[in-house]
Write a protein that holds these residues in place. Sequence first.
Motif, PDB file in Angstrom:
ATOM      1  N   UNK A  30     -27.629  -0.263   5.727  1.00  0.00           N
ATOM      2  CA  UNK A  30     -28.200   0.559   6.798  1.00  0.00           C
ATOM      3  C   UNK A  30     -28.481  -0.336   8.007  1.00  0.00           C
ATOM      4  N   UNK A  31     -28.591   0.294   9.193  1.00  0.00           N
ATOM      5  CA  UNK A  31     -28.982  -0.491  10.370  1.00  0.00           C
ATOM      6  C   UNK A  31     -30.496  -0.491  10.493  1.00  0.00           C
ATOM      7  N   UNK A  32     -31.019  -1.102  11.551  1.00  0.00           N
ATOM      8  CA  UNK A  32     -32.483  -1.247  11.647  1.00  0.00           C
ATOM      9  C   UNK A  32     -33.211   0.047  11.964  1.00  0.00           C
ATOM     10  N   UNK A  33     -32.473   1.121  12.217  1.00  0.00           N
ATOM     11  CA  UNK A  33     -33.115   2.426  12.428  1.00  0.00           C
ATOM     12  C   UNK A  33     -33.134   3.249  11.140  1.00  0.00           C
ATOM     13  N   UNK A  34     -32.501   2.724  10.077  1.00  0.00           N
ATOM     14  CA  UNK A  34     -32.426   3.456   8.821  1.00  0.00           C
ATOM     15  C   UNK A  34     -31.159   4.272   8.681  1.00  0.00           C
ATOM     16  N   UNK A  35     -30.247   4.123   9.647  1.00  0.00           N
ATOM     17  CA  UNK A  35     -28.996   4.885   9.611  1.00  0.00           C
ATOM     18  C   UNK A  35     -28.009   4.205   8.656  1.00  0.00           C
ATOM     19  N   UNK A  36     -27.358   4.994   7.812  1.00  0.00           N
ATOM     20  CA  UNK A  36     -26.377   4.485   6.859  1.00  0.00           C
ATOM     21  C   UNK A  36     -25.104   4.083   7.609  1.00  0.00           C
ATOM     22  N   UNK A  37     -24.658   2.849   7.400  1.00  0.00           N
ATOM     23  CA  UNK A  37     -23.441   2.382   8.067  1.00  0.00           C
ATOM     24  C   UNK A  37     -22.325   2.049   7.079  1.00  0.00           C
TER      25      UNK A  37
ATOM     26  N   UNK B  75     -35.700   0.473   3.419  1.00  0.00           N
ATOM     27  CA  UNK B  75     -36.584   0.603   4.583  1.00  0.00           C
ATOM     28  C   UNK B  75     -37.717  -0.422   4.530  1.00  0.00           C
ATOM     29  N   UNK B  76     -38.165  -0.770   3.334  1.00  0.00           N
ATOM     30  CA  UNK B  76     -39.214  -1.781   3.204  1.00  0.00           C
ATOM     31  C   UNK B  76     -38.710  -3.143   3.689  1.00  0.00           C
ATOM     32  N   UNK B  77     -37.463  -3.456   3.365  1.00  0.00           N
ATOM     33  CA  UNK B  77     -36.874  -4.722   3.812  1.00  0.00           C
ATOM     34  C   UNK B  77     -36.724  -4.743   5.328  1.00  0.00           C
ATOM     35  N   UNK B  78     -36.353  -3.614   5.922  1.00  0.00           N
ATOM     36  CA  UNK B  78     -36.247  -3.521   7.393  1.00  0.00           C
ATOM     37  C   UNK B  78     -37.603  -3.806   8.035  1.00  0.00           C
TER      38      UNK B  78
END
Length: 484
Positions: free
Chosen positions: A24-31, A68-71
């Motif tokens: 995922x990117x830093x917004x939580x979007x799956x890439x 998300x916790x890692x982000x």
Amino acid sequence: MIDQILRENISEILDYVQEGIHIIDNTGKIVYYNKFAQKIDEIDREKAVGRHILEIYPSLSHDTSTLLKVIRTGKPIFDVEQTFVNYKGDKITTINSSIPIKSNGTVVGALEISKDITEVRKLSEKIVELQSELYNTENNGKKKEKRTASFTFVDIIGQNPQMLKLKSLALKAAETSSPVIIYGETGTGKELFVQSIHNASPRKNKPFIAQNCAALPSNLLEGILFGTVKGGFTGAEDRPGLFEVADGGTLLLDEINSMPLDLQAKLLRVIQEKTVRRVGAIKTTKVDVRIIAATNIHPEKAIEDKLLRKDLYYRLNVVSLNIPELKDRIDDIPRLAEYFMQKYNRLLDKKIKKIDEEVMELFMTYSWPGNVRELEHLIEGIATMYDTETIKLEHLPSQLLEASQGVSSSGLLINSFQQYFHSNGTTIPVSLKTALEAMEKEMIYNTLMSMDWNITHTAEQLDIPRQTLQYKIKKYELREIKGK
């Protein structure tokens, strides 16, 4: 050049990895999803890529999602169990390692590697539920106790002095509630001793639970042993562990050397404090459980290899039993073989009455790497495949026949036969079996004489087990000549 090729083909390469990879990117979007991640989560990546992770996994939250916790923290998380419900309503359990992706010190995304343990989790929980039901079923409003340990000391076949001594020690150990550690090679009969101890103890009418510590991932094993509370981790339910299920009885921890060291520390606390705390719980529960640990390698070797904590070993080593290999108790082979013949005659409606002398001779000299279990499976296989009253060489599998032929195929030994049976120009017509026995008898006798009839030194010189030498001495009726 290779770097460019890797960058161009990285997506295809990752599709061959047998673990789920999710970015995922830093917004939580799956890439990115690889194919295995799609299989685990049952997600169509064409529909998922570009959408927020919580949109695809509504059962997760900003607090429970490891990605998300890692982000948020910028710190990696390793080997965390996570249970979630996918958009189809299926409950999935994975063990995740999540790693932040950084650029110039800034977190720009996160990568997660997932191992699917859904079926293992279901099976392990079912086992605990069934064991709990087995010992706590209601019968006219009263608790009905059952046991699953079926073997007793009568079932341990053999009159070998070492085995008789072990049975005596184990019987004395059964009178107490002290921890026991049993070690021996695979197939020697460790669980036979464990069940016998339980069934001869004051706990015999209480639960007997066996758990193989190598059969489950460490995350699952902790929950299975100690239990869980709802909210302890994502998807956790209120569930007793095996310590609670076995309360009042015996818990066998097989292959304890496969238990992670941090879990061994928790086990040590349970043994010392006689209380257990479920995963995610605050309060502790008092338990009365006798621990018997088993390992297929010597405990001191396990300590040396950092597979077993030294403090746990000393706590378990109140009673220690070392089960010998079958090659070190060959005098029990005829009795064991007879027992297994009778057993499979009953089970398979066969009429095996005896073992040919040549076969028994081979049995007594074979190394039996699979120990008693190998002997049992051998006789079971013969009983299954053949309708015979006598087990003969022709019924044996190739590995035993090859072992028996290995020595006789040596050119050096053939030359020895020729020298032995053609001395003084005299030819003695004999069978190969007779020649082998005559040569063996003379070698053993001469070595015994040179070693002043010391059995241990003679066995070492001949490179055979002490028990094998004693059998040969008895077979050939060898006697020490005194008064020279």
